[in-house]
Motif scaffolding. Structure first.
Motif, PDB file in Angstrom:
ATOM      1  N   SER A  37      21.145  86.466  24.029  1.00 27.32           N
ATOM      2  CA  SER A  37      19.827  85.843  24.183  1.00 27.32           C
ATOM      3  C   SER A  37      19.939  84.737  25.223  1.00 27.32           C
ATOM      4  O   SER A  37      21.036  84.259  25.521  1.00 27.32           O
ATOM      5  N   ARG A  38      18.776  84.347  25.783  1.00 25.44           N
ATOM      6  CA  ARG A  38      18.684  83.234  26.728  1.00 25.44           C
ATOM      7  C   ARG A  38      19.673  83.399  27.885  1.00 25.44           C
ATOM      8  O   ARG A  38      20.589  82.607  28.056  1.00 25.44           O
ATOM      9  N   PHE A  39      19.518  84.450  28.653  1.00 29.97           N
ATOM     10  CA  PHE A  39      20.350  84.616  29.828  1.00 29.97           C
ATOM     11  C   PHE A  39      19.522  85.235  30.938  1.00 29.97           C
ATOM     12  O   PHE A  39      18.465  85.821  30.698  1.00 29.97           O
ATOM     13  N   THR A  40      19.998  85.067  32.162  1.00 29.73           N
ATOM     14  CA  THR A  40      19.309  85.557  33.355  1.00 29.73           C
ATOM     15  C   THR A  40      20.295  86.343  34.199  1.00 29.73           C
ATOM     16  O   THR A  40      21.441  85.915  34.396  1.00 29.73           O
ATOM     17  N   ILE A  41      19.867  87.495  34.711  1.00 28.91           N
ATOM     18  CA  ILE A  41      20.701  88.303  35.588  1.00 28.91           C
ATOM     19  C   ILE A  41      20.490  87.827  37.020  1.00 28.91           C
ATOM     20  O   ILE A  41      19.372  87.844  37.531  1.00 28.91           O
ATOM     21  N   VAL A  42      21.555  87.372  37.661  1.00 28.03           N
ATOM     22  CA  VAL A  42      21.498  86.838  39.016  1.00 28.03           C
ATOM     23  C   VAL A  42      22.393  87.691  39.908  1.00 28.03           C
ATOM     24  O   VAL A  42      23.551  87.950  39.572  1.00 28.03           O
ATOM     25  N   GLY A  43      21.863  88.152  41.028  1.00 31.95           N
ATOM     26  CA  GLY A  43      22.650  88.951  41.953  1.00 31.95           C
ATOM     27  C   GLY A  43      23.646  88.114  42.729  1.00 31.95           C
ATOM     28  O   GLY A  43      23.407  86.943  43.035  1.00 31.95           O
ATOM     29  N   ASN A  44      24.778  88.735  43.060  1.00 32.55           N
ATOM     30  CA  ASN A  44      25.786  88.034  43.856  1.00 32.55           C
ATOM     31  C   ASN A  44      25.293  87.732  45.264  1.00 32.55           C
ATOM     32  O   ASN A  44      25.816  86.835  45.927  1.00 32.55           O
ATOM     33  N   HIS A  45      24.270  88.484  45.726  1.00 32.39           N
ATOM     34  CA  HIS A  45      23.729  88.189  47.049  1.00 32.39           C
ATOM     35  C   HIS A  45      23.125  86.795  47.092  1.00 32.39           C
ATOM     36  O   HIS A  45      23.049  86.182  48.160  1.00 32.39           O
ATOM     37  N   LEU A  46      22.704  86.266  45.938  1.00 32.98           N
ATOM     38  CA  LEU A  46      22.214  84.888  45.859  1.00 32.98           C
ATOM     39  C   LEU A  46      23.325  83.930  45.467  1.00 32.98           C
ATOM     40  O   LEU A  46      23.514  82.898  46.104  1.00 32.98           O
ATOM     41  N   ALA A  47      24.076  84.259  44.425  1.00 28.62           N
ATOM     42  CA  ALA A  47      25.110  83.346  43.930  1.00 28.62           C
ATOM     43  C   ALA A  47      26.224  83.136  44.941  1.00 28.62           C
ATOM     44  O   ALA A  47      26.876  82.087  44.936  1.00 28.62           O
ATOM     45  N   GLN A  48      26.487  84.119  45.826  1.00 30.73           N
ATOM     46  CA  GLN A  48      27.557  84.004  46.812  1.00 30.73           C
ATOM     47  C   GLN A  48      27.013  84.090  48.237  1.00 30.73           C
ATOM     48  O   GLN A  48      27.691  84.572  49.130  1.00 30.73           O
ATOM     49  N   HIS A  49      25.776  83.631  48.435  1.00 29.83           N
ATOM     50  CA  HIS A  49      25.155  83.726  49.759  1.00 29.83           C
ATOM     51  C   HIS A  49      25.958  82.920  50.780  1.00 29.83           C
ATOM     52  O   HIS A  49      26.353  81.778  50.518  1.00 29.83           O
ATOM     53  N   ALA A  50      26.218  83.527  51.928  1.00 28.69           N
ATOM     54  CA  ALA A  50      27.087  82.892  52.918  1.00 28.69           C
ATOM     55  C   ALA A  50      26.386  81.817  53.725  1.00 28.69           C
ATOM     56  O   ALA A  50      27.054  80.964  54.313  1.00 28.69           O
ATOM     57  N   GLU A  51      25.057  81.835  53.789  1.00 30.47           N
ATOM     58  CA  GLU A  51      24.339  80.885  54.636  1.00 30.47           C
ATOM     59  C   GLU A  51      23.527  79.871  53.847  1.00 30.47           C
ATOM     60  O   GLU A  51      23.103  78.862  54.411  1.00 30.47           O
ATOM     61  N   LEU A  52      23.277  80.103  52.573  1.00 29.75           N
ATOM     62  CA  LEU A  52      22.544  79.137  51.759  1.00 29.75           C
ATOM     63  C   LEU A  52      23.464  78.005  51.323  1.00 29.75           C
ATOM     64  O   LEU A  52      24.645  78.218  51.032  1.00 29.75           O
ATOM     65  N   SER A  53      22.920  76.806  51.248  1.00 28.42           N
ATOM     66  CA  SER A  53      23.679  75.677  50.740  1.00 28.42           C
ATOM     67  C   SER A  53      23.803  75.777  49.222  1.00 28.42           C
ATOM     68  O   SER A  53      23.098  76.545  48.556  1.00 28.42           O
TER      69      SER A  53
END
Length: 312
Positions: A34-50
């Motif tokens: 319960s209480r969880f969110t699926i986050v893609g690695n394209h966001l969590a490991q984005h090379a250009e986002l701070s």
């Protein structure tokens, strides 16, 4: 208590399959129920986002529909200031995660809708956003209870009555990348100082090893910061703090930060000084009777002629 935690950690590591790595992080993955969110690695490991942009993106993705995600709301929630949060939101918008659409409500008023795409470009169908709720993995459910008597179904709202949110189609080109800042005049002194700052970055962050061609290309961006009276140590901190790990493209990271984090020029002393008080000046008038000069907003008679007229 620390001993108990260490024993529990040792037991959990012993139960992991396969040999453990000699260095680096080790994951102990316990499934969420319960209480969880699926986050893609394209966001969590984005090379250009701070790191701030990635954190805010994950936070927004975990919020329910209708939550406030403006600069004021995020500043009240986190310790970062308005400038850093605003820059992070602009990063998410530039990479397609965050979108703002103007729609007209049923009462005719215009409003702005903020849309967060967990997979930019992949949730578009026929020019309209398709909202796909993320569902937790299925778990065994108890036997179903007896069905209640059927209730009258509500009247469905026609799709045409809902204001559509228009987004660019999947094949739309990406927004152009913002150009690297340029100084008003790239003097030899600015070029020399900017080159030294870029070449010295690897002494403060060993991942930022730039080639001579990278340094030559990025020199105008650093010169623009120096021209705005930013100290070299402040530029160095902005380019080396909170780097993504591992940074795949050091030159792209430095270019992105030089462009997105460029501070505004310092205001002049005249802009900071309070506005001077205006002195009230009453114009001179000539008396219609004796032609003597006197001060008044309207033409007429001087005080002496008015006194004589009053005495008569």
């Amino acid at each position: 208590m620390a001993t108990q935690h260490n024993i529990a950690l040792t037991r959990a590591l012993a139960e992991l399959p396969g040999p453990l790595p000699a260095f680096g992080v080790i994951h102990i993955a316990i499934p969420h129920t319960s209480r969880f969110t699926i986050v893609g690695n394209h966001l969590a490991q984005h090379a250009e986002l701070s790191l701030v942009a990635i954190g805010i993106g994950v936070h927004i993705q975990s919020l329910p529909v209708g939550s406030l995600v403006g600069i004021k709301a995020l500043t009240a929630r986190f310790a970062e200031g308005e400038m850093r949060i605003a820059a992070a939101l602009r990063e998410l918008e530039a990479h397609g995660y965050l979108r703002r659409a103007h729609v007209r409500l049923a009462n005719g008023r215009m409003t702005t809708r903020t849309v967060f795409c967990n997979q930019p470009g992949a949730v578009e169908r026929a020019g309209r956003v398709v909202v796909v709720p993320e569902v937790a993995p299925s778990v065994p459910e108890p036997p179903p209870a007896p069905a209640p008597p059927p209730a009258p179904e509500p009247t469905p709202v026609p799709e045409e009555a809902l204001p559509p949110v228009r987004v660019p189609p999947r094949t739309a080109p990406k927004p152009p990348r913002r150009p690297l800042p340029q100084p008003r005049a790239l003097t030899p002194e600015l070029r020399q100082t900017a080159s030294a700052i870029l070449a010295d970055l690897r002494n403060h962050a060993e991942e930022l090893v730039l080639s001579e061609a990278d340094v030559e290309e990025l020199v105008p961006g650093v010169a623009a910061w120096l021209e705005r009276e930013v100290r070299p140590d402040a530029i160095r901190h902005a380019l080396t703090a909170d780097l993504p790990q591992p940074p795949k493209y050091p030159a792209k990271i430095v270019r992105h930060r030089l462009t997105m984090l460029l501070p505004p020029p310092l205001p002049d002393a005249e802009e900071l000084a309070p506005a001077a008080r205006r002195t009230l000046v009453i114009p001179l008038q000539n008396c219609d009777r004796c032609d003597r000069a006197f001060r008044s907003r309207e033409p007429g008679h001087c005080r002496g002629c008015r006194d004589l007229a009053a005495a008569a």
